[in-house]
Motif scaffolding. Sequence first.
Motif, PDB file in Angstrom:
ATOM      1  N   VAL A 279       0.860  -1.183   0.000  1.00  0.00           N
ATOM      2  CA  VAL A 279       0.000   0.000   0.000  1.00  0.00           C
ATOM      3  C   VAL A 279       0.895   1.232   0.000  1.00  0.00           C
ATOM      4  O   VAL A 279       1.707   1.414   0.915  1.00  0.00           O
ATOM      5  CB  VAL A 279      -0.933   0.024   1.231  1.00  0.00           C
ATOM      6  CG1 VAL A 279      -1.905   1.191   1.139  1.00  0.00           C
ATOM      7  CG2 VAL A 279      -1.688  -1.303   1.355  1.00  0.00           C
ATOM      8  N   ARG A 374      -5.188 -10.005  12.476  1.00  0.00           N
ATOM      9  CA  ARG A 374      -3.919  -9.371  12.132  1.00  0.00           C
ATOM     10  C   ARG A 374      -2.878  -9.763  13.183  1.00  0.00           C
ATOM     11  O   ARG A 374      -3.156  -9.713  14.382  1.00  0.00           O
ATOM     12  CB  ARG A 374      -4.113  -7.855  12.091  1.00  0.00           C
ATOM     13  CG  ARG A 374      -2.842  -7.021  11.966  1.00  0.00           C
ATOM     14  CD  ARG A 374      -3.214  -5.557  11.917  1.00  0.00           C
ATOM     15  NE  ARG A 374      -2.045  -4.703  11.980  1.00  0.00           N
ATOM     16  CZ  ARG A 374      -1.814  -3.663  11.195  1.00  0.00           C
ATOM     17  NH1 ARG A 374      -2.699  -3.349  10.274  1.00  0.00           N
ATOM     18  NH2 ARG A 374      -0.738  -2.934  11.319  1.00  0.00           N
ATOM     19  N   CYS A 397     -10.942  -8.148   3.839  1.00  0.00           N
ATOM     20  CA  CYS A 397      -9.833  -7.382   4.402  1.00  0.00           C
ATOM     21  C   CYS A 397     -10.102  -5.911   4.094  1.00  0.00           C
ATOM     22  O   CYS A 397     -10.218  -5.529   2.928  1.00  0.00           O
ATOM     23  CB  CYS A 397      -8.506  -7.822   3.793  1.00  0.00           C
ATOM     24  SG  CYS A 397      -7.088  -6.870   4.376  1.00  0.00           S
ATOM     25  N   LEU A 399      -9.127  -2.027   4.059  1.00  0.00           N
ATOM     26  CA  LEU A 399      -8.055  -1.042   4.059  1.00  0.00           C
ATOM     27  C   LEU A 399      -8.721   0.328   4.049  1.00  0.00           C
ATOM     28  O   LEU A 399      -9.531   0.628   3.155  1.00  0.00           O
ATOM     29  CB  LEU A 399      -7.154  -1.194   2.834  1.00  0.00           C
ATOM     30  CG  LEU A 399      -6.463  -2.547   2.619  1.00  0.00           C
ATOM     31  CD1 LEU A 399      -7.358  -3.481   1.785  1.00  0.00           C
ATOM     32  CD2 LEU A 399      -5.135  -2.363   1.892  1.00  0.00           C
ATOM     33  N   SER A 405     -10.078  -0.745  10.676  1.00  0.00           N
ATOM     34  CA  SER A 405      -9.551  -1.341   9.456  1.00  0.00           C
ATOM     35  C   SER A 405      -8.456  -2.349   9.782  1.00  0.00           C
ATOM     36  O   SER A 405      -7.713  -2.199  10.750  1.00  0.00           O
ATOM     37  CB  SER A 405      -8.991  -0.247   8.536  1.00  0.00           C
ATOM     38  OG  SER A 405      -9.981   0.690   8.181  1.00  0.00           O
ATOM     39  N   VAL A 407      -5.975  -2.809   7.717  1.00  0.00           N
ATOM     40  CA  VAL A 407      -4.811  -2.003   7.340  1.00  0.00           C
ATOM     41  C   VAL A 407      -5.242  -0.548   7.441  1.00  0.00           C
ATOM     42  O   VAL A 407      -6.103  -0.102   6.682  1.00  0.00           O
ATOM     43  CB  VAL A 407      -4.320  -2.317   5.914  1.00  0.00           C
ATOM     44  CG1 VAL A 407      -3.159  -1.406   5.539  1.00  0.00           C
ATOM     45  CG2 VAL A 407      -3.912  -3.785   5.791  1.00  0.00           C
ATOM     46  N   CYS A 409      -5.046   3.186   6.792  1.00  0.00           N
ATOM     47  CA  CYS A 409      -4.469   4.105   5.801  1.00  0.00           C
ATOM     48  C   CYS A 409      -5.012   5.497   6.135  1.00  0.00           C
ATOM     49  O   CYS A 409      -6.078   5.891   5.646  1.00  0.00           O
ATOM     50  CB  CYS A 409      -4.849   3.690   4.384  1.00  0.00           C
ATOM     51  SG  CYS A 409      -4.536   1.937   4.012  1.00  0.00           S
ATOM     52  N   ASP A 415     -12.881   3.477   2.304  1.00  0.00           N
ATOM     53  CA  ASP A 415     -12.430   2.112   2.496  1.00  0.00           C
ATOM     54  C   ASP A 415     -12.262   1.415   1.154  1.00  0.00           C
ATOM     55  O   ASP A 415     -13.035   1.657   0.211  1.00  0.00           O
ATOM     56  CB  ASP A 415     -13.440   1.316   3.330  1.00  0.00           C
ATOM     57  CG  ASP A 415     -13.438   1.712   4.796  1.00  0.00           C
ATOM     58  OD1 ASP A 415     -12.454   2.354   5.225  1.00  0.00           O
ATOM     59  OD2 ASP A 415     -14.410   1.384   5.497  1.00  0.00           O
ATOM     60  N   LEU A 459      -2.610   0.416  -4.478  1.00  0.00           N
ATOM     61  CA  LEU A 459      -2.011  -0.761  -3.856  1.00  0.00           C
ATOM     62  C   LEU A 459      -1.722  -1.813  -4.915  1.00  0.00           C
ATOM     63  O   LEU A 459      -2.307  -1.778  -5.999  1.00  0.00           O
ATOM     64  CB  LEU A 459      -2.935  -1.343  -2.766  1.00  0.00           C
ATOM     65  CG  LEU A 459      -4.336  -1.815  -3.198  1.00  0.00           C
ATOM     66  CD1 LEU A 459      -4.715  -3.065  -2.417  1.00  0.00           C
ATOM     67  CD2 LEU A 459      -5.348  -0.702  -2.903  1.00  0.00           C
TER      68      LEU A 459
END
Length: 464
Positions: A279, A374, A397, A399, A405, A407, A409, A415, A459
């Motif tokens: 990412v 995670r 998943c 992000l 989240s 991941v 960001c 999202d 990403l």
Amino acid sequence: MFDSWRFQIRTAKAALRDGRLDEASEILRQSRLREYLPAKQLSREAGRRLTDRALGLAASGETQAGWRALESAESLETPPERLAEVRQVLAERGLREAEAYLAAGEPQQAIACLARLERRGAVNGEARRFRKAAGAVTEARRLCRQGRFGEAETLLAEAKSLVSHPDVLESLRQACTVKREEARQLSEKLHQALTSESWTAALSAAEALLEIAPDHREARIARRKAWKAVGMQQTSAHPARPAGRPRGDEPVVSVWRGGAVSENRPDDDFRNWRFLVWVDAVGGFLVCLGSRLVLGQPNPDSPPDVPLLADISRRHAVIHRDGEGYFVEPVHSVKVDGRPASGPTPLRDGSVLQLGENLRIRFRKPHALSATARLEIISHHKSMPSADAILLMADSCILGPGSHSHVVCRDWTQDVILHLNKEALHCRATGEFQIDGQPCGGQGPVTRSSQIEGEAFSLSLEPA
């Protein structure tokens, strides 16, 4: 009959005498009592004691409780000059708290302190300048994470000029100067290594640079390139693949059977994929889709699903997902939250696993509606390939900018979701975006080598 107002005043007086300030204040706030002189005198005394309490709380570091005591005093017959005096003390105390947060490198906490002062109408010119300084420090920290230390130093110099105690920012500026020089030297080493295609040296320099600037774009790209080159070299050194066995980049799904780990190498089923997600300006993440995963030392003959560069066994532990829950099953020494695991042990959000003597991993399950988990390595060890975290992907998943989240960001405005269905792995996002250069309206299938780009996000996926 005894007048009710006299009874209430007597009750308030008794409460005040016994130190029950809140009870006395509640009685004396009644508007119908304010016309009586005894009530006014008691109200003035209660206000004096509340302002004393406010000052005492502020002196002991309980500024918010001090403000509440002052607000209570303001509703009584407290002299205005006394209220103004205490308000000034509390405002100064709040400003010093913000200053302490800023000196500790926590500008967001400093901004929160100043916002509370603003809500109470206790902001003066110094507080406004300090808030601007805190904003500059926040931006400087973001620039430092990207390796833009020169720009960060300029902002820190600006911040120093705005505060009344510039020495609180001097340590931050000095640290920025040291990191700038370190980054310059490492960038030179990285450039030389890339030019000469010395991939091991390039990987070492990129890792070191990312230690001081985690969002350094060039270092992340170089690390990806170096890992790919090193991985190709390692793969070419492995024995030839026997007939009928899947390709070498396919994952090993390890199954727990009666206290021993056995291997099952599946066909090219996307539900057993293992891949990296890179990412931009955030990091790299190892994604595992299997429901049973082996953690252990890297081993080319029989690699674990999650290879960890640590003093542990080749097959040290198995993590498996059962519906919405996760369990760890020890093959060798494993502790969960400091307690030895002698058999299947449930994992909860925030659980800390210890493998061997000193490898420590935090288990996170950040989203209540997703079974995806995670793994964060919190000791000094690393995974292979190097990743910021390992994602045990179940159904989806996420992000995005939210703390829920998988991941996070922070600079994104929406999202982006990788999700599984019965046929493939898909990507879903709001609005138009591209997968491998092809536009898609909100959703589309992806492979382990896909590039996904939107207006505000980017990403890429690659096999691990």
